[in-house]
Design a protein around this motif. Structure first.
Motif, PDB file in Angstrom:
ATOM      1  N   VAL A 173      -4.331  -9.678 -17.669  1.00  0.00           N
ATOM      2  CA  VAL A 173      -4.631  -9.219 -16.316  1.00  0.00           C
ATOM      3  C   VAL A 173      -6.050  -8.667 -16.238  1.00  0.00           C
ATOM      4  CG1 VAL A 173      -4.039  -7.477 -14.587  1.00  0.00           C
ATOM      5  CG2 VAL A 173      -2.234  -8.817 -15.682  1.00  0.00           C
ATOM      6  N   SER A 174      -6.510  -8.003 -17.296  1.00  0.00           N
ATOM      7  CA  SER A 174      -7.875  -7.483 -17.321  1.00  0.00           C
ATOM      8  C   SER A 174      -8.895  -8.610 -17.209  1.00  0.00           C
ATOM      9  CB  SER A 174      -8.100  -6.689 -18.611  1.00  0.00           C
ATOM     10  OG  SER A 174      -9.449  -6.281 -18.728  1.00  0.00           O
ATOM     11  N   THR A 197       0.212  -9.954 -19.788  1.00  0.00           N
ATOM     12  CA  THR A 197      -0.137  -8.810 -20.634  1.00  0.00           C
ATOM     13  C   THR A 197      -1.270  -8.043 -19.973  1.00  0.00           C
ATOM     14  OG1 THR A 197      -1.824 -10.056 -21.859  1.00  0.00           O
ATOM     15  CG2 THR A 197       0.440 -10.137 -22.714  1.00  0.00           C
ATOM     16  N   ARG A 198      -1.492  -6.817 -20.410  1.00  0.00           N
ATOM     17  CA  ARG A 198      -2.597  -6.018 -19.862  1.00  0.00           C
ATOM     18  C   ARG A 198      -3.932  -6.707 -20.107  1.00  0.00           C
ATOM     19  NH1 ARG A 198      -2.123  -0.060 -22.079  1.00  0.00           N
ATOM     20  NH2 ARG A 198      -3.954   0.166 -20.737  1.00  0.00           N
ATOM     21  N   LYS A 199      -4.101  -7.296 -21.281  1.00  0.00           N
ATOM     22  CA  LYS A 199      -5.349  -7.992 -21.587  1.00  0.00           C
ATOM     23  C   LYS A 199      -5.528  -9.199 -20.678  1.00  0.00           C
ATOM     24  CE  LYS A 199      -9.061  -9.173 -23.867  1.00  0.00           C
ATOM     25  NZ  LYS A 199     -10.324  -8.421 -23.690  1.00  0.00           N
ATOM     26  N   GLU A 254       0.486  -7.594 -10.449  1.00  0.00           N
ATOM     27  CA  GLU A 254      -0.904  -7.398 -10.874  1.00  0.00           C
ATOM     28  C   GLU A 254      -1.864  -8.426 -10.273  1.00  0.00           C
ATOM     29  OE1 GLU A 254      -1.949  -4.867 -12.535  1.00  0.00           O
ATOM     30  OE2 GLU A 254       0.016  -4.013 -13.012  1.00  0.00           O
ATOM     31  N   TYR A 287       5.761  -8.788 -13.294  1.00  0.00           N
ATOM     32  CA  TYR A 287       4.514  -8.139 -13.721  1.00  0.00           C
ATOM     33  C   TYR A 287       3.298  -8.888 -13.180  1.00  0.00           C
ATOM     34  CZ  TYR A 287       0.857  -6.389 -16.840  1.00  0.00           C
ATOM     35  OH  TYR A 287      -0.307  -5.853 -17.342  1.00  0.00           O
ATOM     36  N   ARG A 346      -9.019  -9.862 -13.606  1.00  0.00           N
ATOM     37  CA  ARG A 346      -9.791  -9.003 -12.706  1.00  0.00           C
ATOM     38  C   ARG A 346     -11.288  -9.200 -12.888  1.00  0.00           C
ATOM     39  NH1 ARG A 346      -5.803  -3.903 -13.825  1.00  0.00           N
ATOM     40  NH2 ARG A 346      -4.257  -4.416 -12.208  1.00  0.00           N
TER      41      ARG A 346
END
Length: 329
Positions: free
Chosen positions: A192-193, A188-190, A228, A224, A196
């Motif tokens: 992956v955030s 999910t975007r969260k 990422e 995905y 990082r």
């Protein structure tokens, strides 16, 4: 070797920690499991009842005993009251070993019977209602950091720490104490955030970081994460009826885990095994000293009333323990 599992809340890091610990136990390897999360669930994930887990002795409540034992006859530390969470060992300090009996383990560790044999489980203790508004959870985790600083571990010996969720894992120097850190990331975007953010924090300190993708349901999720996370992606884990049964308190033999997830677990094990060979004991000790001096300047010396920089023994380097030498009682 020292292994950490980190990740955002709900990513599944406690579940994967417990699976890894179970895998080590089935191989007969000595293991100390540590629950350093503010939400204490590792004991239950290893098969304890809620009541048994709640009765585990909290390391944070036994910090005076831990300090008194670890300081030993170190002339740079005349009193346990002068030790803080980052105090490094020096000549005269007592070191912990994975395979031994000592007062710290007697007070803080409890055996948990798993398939293949028992592991020692230690917990920081939960955040209590009495702590609200007056305490920081890192004061409880400080007991873990102090023990890791004084732990001389060797190959084939494991300390597995289920870390607190999110970037709080980097709120102390403890994140540099591990040979390998497995970051559990959802596709999910969260997720992956968070990856990082971890990668950025870890880079400057040479922290070995590999990503375990969790809750991966298909090729799109896998693609995905590959896009990422790139080469940091070690392996992925998918849906597991075995895990669901475990979470219901009905664990089955580890060999019954889905074949793909068993292979993923073996990949995690091989990555952990290889990480110990890269440990630089001198660098490891320098990082310990670095964070101690930072804490001493920031708050420690003022709070304790002495210059804690004097606790650093310039002639001491933590080393792999000599099996022929017995730690003094």
């Amino acid at each position: 070797m020292k292994i950490a599992f980190v990740g955002k809340g709900g990513s599944g890091k406690t579940t994967l920690s417990s699976l890894f610990i179970r895998q080590l136990a089935t191989q007969g390897l000595p293991v100390i499991a540590v629950d350093a999360d503010i939400n204490q669930h590792l004991g239950v994930a290893l098969g304890l009842t809620d009541e048994e887990s709640a009765d585990l002795p909290a390391m944070g409540e036994r910090l005076p005993l831990i300090k008194e034992y670890l300081r030993g006859d170190n002339p740079r530390i005349p009193s346990a009251d002068q030790m803080i969470k980052t105090t490094p060992p020096g000549n005269g300090s007592r070191l912990l070993r994975v395979v031994e009996d000592n007062p710290v383990y007697d007070a803080c560790a409890r055996p948990v019977e798993l398939e293949g044999g028992p592991v020692r489980l230690m917990v920081t203790g939960p955040f209590q209602e009495s702590d609200l508004g007056v305490a920081c959870y890192h004061s409880k985790v400080g007991a873990v950091e102090l023990c890791l600083n004084h732990l001389g571990d060797g190959p084939g010996e494991y300390v597995v720490v289920d870390m607190t969720a999110g970037s709080d894992s980097f709120a102390s120097g403890m994140f540099t104490r591990f040979d390998m850190t497995f970051l559990v990331v959802e596709p999910t975007r969260k997720g992956v955030s968070v990856y990082r953010q971890y990668r950025e924090y870890a880079r400057d300190f040479g922290v070995a970081l590999r990503v375990v993708g969790n809750k991966v349901q298909g090729q799109d999720d896998l693609d995905y994460l590959r896009e990422e996370v790139g080469e940091d992606l070690l392996v992925t884990v998918g849906h597991s009826d075995w895990v669901r049964a475990m979470e219901k308190g009905r664990p089955r033999p580890l060999a019954d885990l889905e074949a793909a997830n068993l292979r993923a677990l073996e990949t995690v094990f091989q990555a952990a095994e290889g990480s110990y060979q890269l440990r630089d004991w001198e660098r490891y000790t320098r990082q310990m000293v670095h964070f101690h001096l930072r804490n001493a300047r920031s708050w420690g010396s003022e709070r304790v009333g002495v210059d804690l920089a004097n606790q650093v023994d310039p002639d001491f380097v933590l080393r792999e323990p000599d099996p022929r030498v017995t730690t003094p009682a």
